[in-house]
Design a protein around this motif. Structure first.
Motif, PDB file in Angstrom:
ATOM      1  N   ASN A  38      43.970  38.003  38.291  1.00 35.90           N
ATOM      2  CA  ASN A  38      43.807  36.549  38.338  1.00 35.90           C
ATOM      3  C   ASN A  38      43.687  36.049  39.781  1.00 35.90           C
ATOM      4  N   GLN A  39      44.468  36.606  40.681  1.00 38.54           N
ATOM      5  CA  GLN A  39      44.393  36.211  42.083  1.00 38.54           C
ATOM      6  C   GLN A  39      43.059  36.631  42.699  1.00 38.54           C
ATOM      7  N   ILE A  40      42.568  37.815  42.357  1.00 40.10           N
ATOM      8  CA  ILE A  40      41.287  38.297  42.867  1.00 40.10           C
ATOM      9  C   ILE A  40      40.160  37.394  42.381  1.00 40.10           C
ATOM     10  N   LYS A  41      40.184  37.042  41.102  1.00 37.25           N
ATOM     11  CA  LYS A  41      39.157  36.166  40.541  1.00 37.25           C
ATOM     12  C   LYS A  41      39.165  34.807  41.244  1.00 37.25           C
ATOM     13  N   PHE A  47      36.119  31.462  47.776  1.00 38.80           N
ATOM     14  CA  PHE A  47      35.479  31.762  49.047  1.00 38.80           C
ATOM     15  C   PHE A  47      33.964  31.891  48.958  1.00 38.80           C
ATOM     16  N   PHE A  48      33.431  32.353  47.828  1.00 42.25           N
ATOM     17  CA  PHE A  48      31.993  32.573  47.719  1.00 42.25           C
ATOM     18  C   PHE A  48      31.295  31.572  46.809  1.00 42.25           C
ATOM     19  N   ASP A  49      32.041  30.665  46.177  1.00 45.03           N
ATOM     20  CA  ASP A  49      31.490  29.607  45.329  1.00 45.03           C
ATOM     21  C   ASP A  49      30.598  30.174  44.223  1.00 45.03           C
ATOM     22  N   VAL A  50      31.141  31.130  43.459  1.00 51.92           N
ATOM     23  CA  VAL A  50      30.438  31.748  42.335  1.00 51.92           C
ATOM     24  C   VAL A  50      31.357  31.749  41.114  1.00 51.92           C
ATOM     25  N   LYS A  51      30.813  32.081  39.950  1.00 45.85           N
ATOM     26  CA  LYS A  51      31.585  32.162  38.715  1.00 45.85           C
ATOM     27  C   LYS A  51      31.788  33.638  38.364  1.00 45.85           C
ATOM     28  N   VAL A  52      33.036  34.075  38.261  1.00 46.54           N
ATOM     29  CA  VAL A  52      33.376  35.466  37.975  1.00 46.54           C
ATOM     30  C   VAL A  52      33.526  35.656  36.471  1.00 46.54           C
ATOM     31  N   VAL A  53      32.872  36.704  35.935  1.00 41.92           N
ATOM     32  CA  VAL A  53      32.961  37.011  34.511  1.00 41.92           C
ATOM     33  C   VAL A  53      34.113  37.966  34.244  1.00 41.92           C
TER      34      VAL A  53
END
Length: 96
Positions: A38-41, A47-53
């Protein structure tokens, strides 16, 4: 609890991870050994302004090496494989 700025250590840029990025839109990072998924996501999304699946992690144990008559052990590390939504990407070398 770790702060989000202490979760990600560096991106892992190898030939194998480059193939995964092209094929599956999956990026690899070296992360803090105490960080959870959860912290990694949250850190990658911030920081990169993306959506993680999804996030997959693996812990690499430290290696034992000879040093003169004795032995030394290197510290353990942790890798995280982060998959992004289709159409999104991370630019590591932006502006170079």
């Amino acid at each position: 609890m770790l702060g989000l700025e202490n979760v990600l250590i560096k991106p892992l840029l190898t030939e194998k991870t480059s193939k995964e990025t092209e094929s599956f839109n999956r990026y690899a990072f070296v992360v803090n050994t105490k960080a959870n998924k959860n912290q990694i996501k949250s850190a990658v999304e911030k920081f990169f302004d993306v959506k993680v699946v999804s996030v997959r992690t693996s812990v690499l144990p430290g290696k034992t090496k000879r040093a003169g008559r004795g032995y030394k052990k290197s510290s353990a590390s942790k890798k995280a494989y982060v998959q992004l939504q289709d159409g999104q990407k991370i630019e590591f070398f932006k502006g170079i």
